[in-house]
Design a protein around this motif. Structure first.
Motif, PDB file in Angstrom:
ATOM      1  N   ILE A  36       3.827   9.950   3.791  1.00  8.07           N
ATOM      2  CA  ILE A  36       3.389   8.595   4.125  1.00  8.07           C
ATOM      3  C   ILE A  36       4.119   8.180   5.397  1.00  8.07           C
ATOM      4  O   ILE A  36       5.355   8.224   5.460  1.00  8.07           O
TER       5      ILE A  36
ATOM      6  N   ALA B 135      -4.825   1.488  -2.316  1.00  5.99           N
ATOM      7  CA  ALA B 135      -3.921   2.642  -2.319  1.00  5.99           C
ATOM      8  C   ALA B 135      -4.360   3.670  -3.361  1.00  5.99           C
ATOM      9  O   ALA B 135      -4.358   4.884  -3.098  1.00  5.99           O
TER      10      ALA B 135
ATOM     11  N   GLN C  84       2.533   1.950  -3.419  1.00  2.87           N
ATOM     12  CA  GLN C  84       1.624   2.435  -4.452  1.00  2.87           C
ATOM     13  C   GLN C  84       1.202   3.875  -4.169  1.00  2.87           C
ATOM     14  O   GLN C  84       1.035   4.676  -5.109  1.00  2.87           O
ATOM     15  N   LEU C  85       1.034   4.244  -2.919  1.00  2.00           N
ATOM     16  CA  LEU C  85       0.732   5.638  -2.591  1.00  2.00           C
ATOM     17  C   LEU C  85       1.837   6.560  -3.080  1.00  2.00           C
ATOM     18  O   LEU C  85       1.587   7.642  -3.611  1.00  2.00           O
TER      19      LEU C  85
ATOM     20  N   ILE D  88       0.837  -1.209   0.000  1.00  2.00           N
ATOM     21  CA  ILE D  88       0.000   0.000   0.000  1.00  2.00           C
ATOM     22  C   ILE D  88       0.868   1.254   0.000  1.00  2.00           C
ATOM     23  O   ILE D  88       0.632   2.198  -0.765  1.00  2.00           O
TER      24      ILE D  88
END
Length: 397
Positions: free
Chosen positions: A281, A386, A272-273, A269
């Motif tokens: 993040i 994501a 991909q963010l 996740i």
């Protein structure tokens, strides 16, 4: 300590606690904390709040060093929490004619913690006490963060004695005023203090900010952390942002993992963010990072994605503790994603769904649950989760 003045007749009485590990026996304070009290010497003398009880002897000595044999006329009780009222009984014993100044909710706390108050002055909004040159005005700001909380405004020097509001973790290492210190250090500590202690009461904090706005304030003297005299906007704008849930574009990902499978889901996740352009993040292992720091970032960033393995048919315990804290603090206006893992029976994701129902944040994608090691089809679903979170965040920025 060397004598520190806020103005000619107003003295700082502060003590650094470098020994305590957990504030309120919950929140980590690796950089310690200060307890600040203030003394106004005029025709009459007023003491604003006291200090934590372990500093009583030195505290009384410092007061006597300033006023000698004179008596204190008033003890202003802005906030009754014991880290600020810990010396109350000792002050009364030394100055038996002192008047306790508080509002109608203050004195019940005095009785429940210490003694039955006898010599009291009950104040309310705009009530004034004349010390001579210095005039004190009072404003009630209940639930920032106790029901009896109020502030004292000194009209001559235009100082607000704000109690816990605008305070901070961290000792005062030589510098007392904001222009004497590097505020980069306090950037995290001020926010962590807000999110850990005051953050549950954001609507009350917003009301307090609006209520105090008409006052001509030149200095803010809180009971923890630095005194704000040069750049009041530094702390005021931050308090306004945090208490109005003005969130930044970013995602906090928290997981629990026994053998690494749930962690691997979190890593997919997060990657991909980043691919989608999300730069803020924060990925946390709930077993390693104290909730104090995670809560702090949840108050900062709009996205929250949480993952848990099944553990005895329920949530992983450290994830469960964090979610309970989040429910208690009740931050608003987040986007939510949920994922998890199990080996032979579910429980993790099922209970994450219950958390989602309680917290009432917007779910960006259906919950994802894997059995055993992460496989191709579930990895693709995590990428979609994501992407769904990124779509929500990026459309707002």
């Amino acid at each position: 300590m060397q004598q520190v003045n806020l103005s000619e007749d107003i003295y700082f009485l502060g003590f650094n606690d470098r020994r305590t590990h957990l504030f309120e026996n919950i929140w980590p304070i690796p950089h310690g904390i200060s307890y600040n009290s203030y003394l106004i010497v005029d025709e009459k003398i007023a003491l604003v709040d006291t200090v934590e009880r372990s500093f009583i002897d030195e505290y009384l000595d410092e007061i006597e060093g300033i006023i000698g044999d004179r008596a204190i006329d008033y003890l202003i009780i802005n906030h009754m929490e014991p880290d600020h009222s810990g010396a109350l009984k000792s002050i009364i014993q030394k100055y038996p004619d002192i008047k306790l100044v508080g509002n109608k909710k203050t004195f019940g706390f005095v009785e429940s913690f210490y003694l039955t108050p006898k010599n009291v002055v009950e104040v309310y909004d705009d009530y004034r006490i004349d010390l001579g040159k210095h005039k004190l005005q009072f404003q009630m700001i209940p639930m920032v963060h106790w029901p009896e909380t109020m502030v004292t405004y000194e009209e001559t020097s235009k100082i607000v004695f704000s109690g816990d509001a605008f305070g901070s973790y961290g000792t005062l290492d030589g510098g007392i005023f904001d222009d004497e210190i590097n505020l980069d250090f306090y950037e995290v500590e001020v926010m962590r203090y807000f999110t850990n202690i005051v953050g549950k009461y954001c609507p009350h904090t917003q009301r307090a900010i609006k209520k105090l706005a008409p006052l001509d304030i030149k200095m803010i003297a809180a009971t923890h952390g630095p005194i704000w005299r040069s750049d009041l906007d530094w702390v005021l704008t931050r308090y306004n942002k945090w208490s109005s849930y003005d969130l930044d574009c970013g995602v906090v990902i928290v997981y629990g993992s026994m053998y690494g499978n749930t962690q691997r889901m979190a890593e997919v996740i997060a990657r991909q963010l980043a691919v989608r352009g999300i730069k803020n993040i924060r990925v946390y292992d709930a077993s390693k990072t104290h909730s104090s720091y995670i809560i702090n970032d949840i108050f900062k960033y709009k996205g929250f994605i949480v993952g848990s393995p099944a553990y005895n048919n329920s949530l992983f315990p450290n994830v469960e503790i964090l979610l309970s804290t989040i429910e208690h603090m009740a931050p608003k206006d987040h986007y939510l994603g949920v994922f998890g893992n199990y080996s032979w029976n579910g429980g993790g994701v099922k209970n994450l769904k219950l958390f989602a129902e309680k917290i009432k944040w917007e779910m960006v994608y259906d919950p994802i649950e894997e059995m055993g090691a992460l496989k191709t089809d579930k990895k693709a679903e995590l990428v979609k989760l994501a992407n769904a979170m990124a779509d929500k965040l990026l459309v707002e920025n």
